[in-house]
Design an enzyme around this catalytic site. Structure first.
Site, PDB file in Angstrom:
ATOM      1  N   TYR A  64       0.864  -1.173   0.000  1.00 23.08           N
ATOM      2  CA  TYR A  64       0.000   0.000   0.000  1.00 23.08           C
ATOM      3  C   TYR A  64       0.904   1.226   0.000  1.00 23.08           C
ATOM      4  CZ  TYR A  64      -3.872  -3.065   1.507  1.00 23.08           C
ATOM      5  OH  TYR A  64      -4.826  -4.052   1.606  1.00 23.08           O
ATOM      6  N   PHE A  90     -14.135   0.606  -3.711  1.00 25.65           N
ATOM      7  CA  PHE A  90     -14.053   1.853  -4.481  1.00 25.65           C
ATOM      8  C   PHE A  90     -15.408   2.251  -5.065  1.00 25.65           C
ATOM      9  CE2 PHE A  90      -9.769  -0.077  -4.811  1.00 25.65           C
ATOM     10  CZ  PHE A  90      -9.080   0.893  -4.099  1.00 25.65           C
ATOM     11  N   THR A  91     -16.374   1.326  -5.073  1.00 28.27           N
ATOM     12  CA  THR A  91     -17.744   1.623  -5.484  1.00 28.27           C
ATOM     13  C   THR A  91     -18.657   1.320  -4.301  1.00 28.27           C
ATOM     14  OG1 THR A  91     -17.216   0.956  -7.744  1.00 28.27           O
ATOM     15  CG2 THR A  91     -19.534   1.183  -7.192  1.00 28.27           C
TER      16      THR A  91
END
Length: 291
Positions: A63, A218-219
């Site tokens: 990350y 992310f959605t």
């Protein structure tokens, strides 16, 4: 007593952790790449999480790369004795932010060393092998070679426990022939429920299941059913989605991520949300609608 205690706890290897934890992915920059826009806010979120009773943090040195682990170390080191930090290996980042499989012995060994260095640890509590045959979801393929490397590092004392991420049932069975698998981390939420049977099997075996993207990723999850239930309970849709997961099975450990202290507090408050049976039935039907 913290509100997250109301959600109970579950064993992660030889450590008992609260079922509501924190996922650090969103502490990196856009696309989980590069530094955060506001490093001070990222530090504040981590400190608030631990101050609120969180003792399970999920992260990875890919990350950023390196960014979230360095922020975790700055915010929380020296760590509380009860804090369990879980990380992942098996991928690396391209210069364009792409996600690239990293399964070789050298890559996996380097990844463990990077996690140790950036977190400031001598041993990693749990390392999940992120299976990268398909970046977007589980796909079949043997994991014997990479998992054997992690088992070797475990014998060397650098890793306490091993888990799998993005795994199929067949890969979990294969993995158990190599080393103990203490957790499985796959995508799962109200609308994405391919792992229903797997969760129940793992629950019977006493193995932790850690859903990533519990709020849609992310959605974000969007549903009139979810919104209507939330309105009736005077809660947010995301709180209801998390409460449903806590109700779904006792072995589910949640790691919702956020870069906002306000959203963190909302997420943790889901531990105290009681869902009526009729609300559970409504939300269970969401999977049929999404299919």
């Amino acid at each position: 007593m913290s509100i997250i205690d109301e959600a109970g706890s579950f064993n992660l290897g030889d450590r008992n952790v609260k079922r509501l934890g924190y996922g650090a992915m969103q502490l990196a920059g856009h696309g989980v790449f590069g530094p955060p826009r506001d490093r001070g806010a990222a530090l504040a979120v981590l400190r608030e999480a631990v101050a609120s009773g969180v003792n399970h943090i999920d992260t990875s040195d890919f990350y950023g790369p390196h960014v979230t682990n360095q922020i975790i170390r700055e915010a929380l080191h020296p760590y509380r004795d009860d804090l369990v930090i879980v990380t992942k290996v098996g991928a690396r980042r391209g210069t364009d932010g792409s996600w690239i499989p990293a399964f070789s012995r050298d890559e996996l060994t380097q990844a463990v060393q990077d996690n140790l260095r950036n977190l400031g640890l001598d041993v990693l509590d749990v390392v999940n092998l992120r299976i990268m045959f398909d970046v977007h979801g589980p796909a079949e393929g043997s994991i014997e070679a990479p998992l054997t490397v992690l088992a070797d590092l475990q014998r060397q004392g650098l890793v306490r426990h091993v888990g799998l991420s993005n795994a199929t049932s067949r890969q979990i069975a294969e993995g158990r022939g190599i080393t103990d698998i203490v957790c499985v981390q796959n995508q799962y939420n109200l609308a994405h429920r391919a792992d229903d049977r797997l969760i129940d099997e793992l629950s019977r075996e006493g193995t932790a299941y850690v859903p990533f993207f519990p709020l849609g990723g992310f959605t974000p999850l969007q549903s009139s059913t979810l919104s209507n239930v939330a309105a009736r309970l005077d809660a947010t849709p995301m709180q209801v989605a998390l409460a449903w997961l806590l109700r779904r099975a006792p072995n589910i450990l949640l790691i919702p991520g956020t870069s906002s202290v306000g959203h963190l507090r909302e997420n943790l408050a889901a531990a105290g949300l009681v869902l009526p049976d009729e609300a559970i039935e409504e939300m269970n039907r969401m999977a049929d609608i999404a299919a």
